[in-house]
Design an enzyme around this catalytic site. Structure first.
Site, short mmCIF file in Angstrom:
data_model
loop_
_atom_site.label_atom_id
_atom_site.label_comp_id
_atom_site.label_asym_id
_atom_site.label_seq_id
_atom_site.Cartn_x
_atom_site.Cartn_y
_atom_site.Cartn_z
N GLY A 263 -0.53 3.11 8.18
CA GLY A 263 -0.44 4.19 9.15
C GLY A 263 -1.76 4.91 9.34
N ASP A 264 -2.51 5.07 8.23
CA ASP A 264 -3.83 5.70 8.32
C ASP A 264 -4.79 4.79 9.09
OD1 ASP A 264 -2.78 7.74 6.71
OD2 ASP A 264 -3.33 6.65 4.88
#
Length: 318
Positions: A263-264
């Site tokens: 997600g990062d």
């Protein structure tokens, strides 16, 4: 001067080298730099953008390790304070062949949890174009939440674009209700929101991407874009004023090593795309590419590409 800035708690991560062994059973570990916000800073810097990271570290071996890793990754440390009064956070993570790993934090009472908000007054805002915010930092203590709100006020006063990833960490909150209400309130102040589809179940009571997007687009005049991360299926984009959004297909991954940091990595793609002035659809495509690369590496940010690697993959995608 830097164009990108983020705030958070960097962590010394000890990741198990032994697949499918519990943290109790594992004996061999490798030390990594970790933390959602620092992952984004690493990825943005790796693609050639000037970056500053705001935090507080203990004056201890873990703090020095983190500072060295930030410097090695060309991340600015102008707004990092060292203290002898509190210690630097660390965590343990096992390695799994399927599903999510077991993560055990040691961060309560850390230096970042006792953040000195006077650090914010030192920030030079002149060249900053985007600030990335995460729901983790305001969860670690009341002081960090107070600091987070002050930072939001500064960002809005300076009219700087902000991205917000809820990054749910239930173990850091007193209750699910407090987590949901606080994060949804903080999201009101962001221009671009990046929730995951499973996070939507908790935050807005739905795993329908359009319903998640509509919730955030209607709760605040400031929010202009919501991008819902769909995992392997890609991402759903909806902008304020649109009746229908669009889904951007994900990248195929044959072998998943570790899902942490995906997600990062997606945020890295979106943010660097915006910094480079490409359209939001292309920025999301880039986010999907970097997210897919992330899950093929054991470290939280080791799989993020440099500029040459990314351009080769983007060319192949086209």
């Amino acid at each position: 001067m830097s164009k990108f800035l983020t705030i958070g708690e960097p962590i010394a991560l000890f990741g198990s080298d032994e697949i499918d062994k519990s943290l109790v059973e594992a004996k061999k570990f490798t030390k990594y730099l970790a933390g959602a916000e620092v992952n984004v800073a690493v990825g943005v810097s790796r693609l050639g953008h000037s970056t500053q990271y705001v935090t507080r570290l203990g004056d201890d071996p873990f703090g020095k390790f983190i500072e060295n890793e930030l410097t090695r990754n060309n991340i600015g440390t102008d707004y990092i304070e060292k203290t002898n009064d509190f210690w630097t956070a660390y965590q343990l993570k096992n390695r799994v062949s399927q599903g999510d790993p077991d993560i055990h934090y040691f961060r309560k009472g850390s230096a970042a949890a006792n953040f000195n908000e006077e650090i914010l007054n030192k920030i030079d805002w002149d060249d900053i174009e985007i600030v990335h915010l995460s729901g983790i930092f305001p969860a670690i203590s009341q002081q960090s939440l107070t600091t987070f709100n002050k930072l939001i006020e500064l960002i809005n006063r300076k009219q700087i674009t902000s991205t917000f990833d809820p990054n749910l960490r239930p173990q850091l909150w007193q209750s699910e209700t407090e987590m949901r209400d606080t994060l949804n309130y903080l999201a009101k102040h962001a221009d671009i929101i990046l929730p995951g589809i499973n996070e939507g179940k908790i935050l807005v009571g739905s795993d329908n991407p359009e319903e998640i997007a509509d919730f955030y687009l209607t709760q605040s005049e400031k929010t202009s874009i919501v991008i819902v991360k769909l995992g392997a299926q890609g991402a759903y984009i909806k902008q304020k004023g649109e009746t229908v959004g669009m889904t951007i297909s994900g990248q195929r991954v044959d072998h998943v090593v570790d899902t942490v940091g995906a997600g990062d990595g997606f945020a890295v793609g979106v943010i660097t795309g915006l910094l480079e002035g490409i359209d939001i659809k292309s920025a999301v495509v880039r986010g999907n590419i970097i997210g897919a690369l992330a899950v093929q590496s054991s470290g939280d940010n080791d799989g993020y590409p440099n500029r040459t690697e990314l351009e080769a993959i983007e060319k192949e995608y086209e």
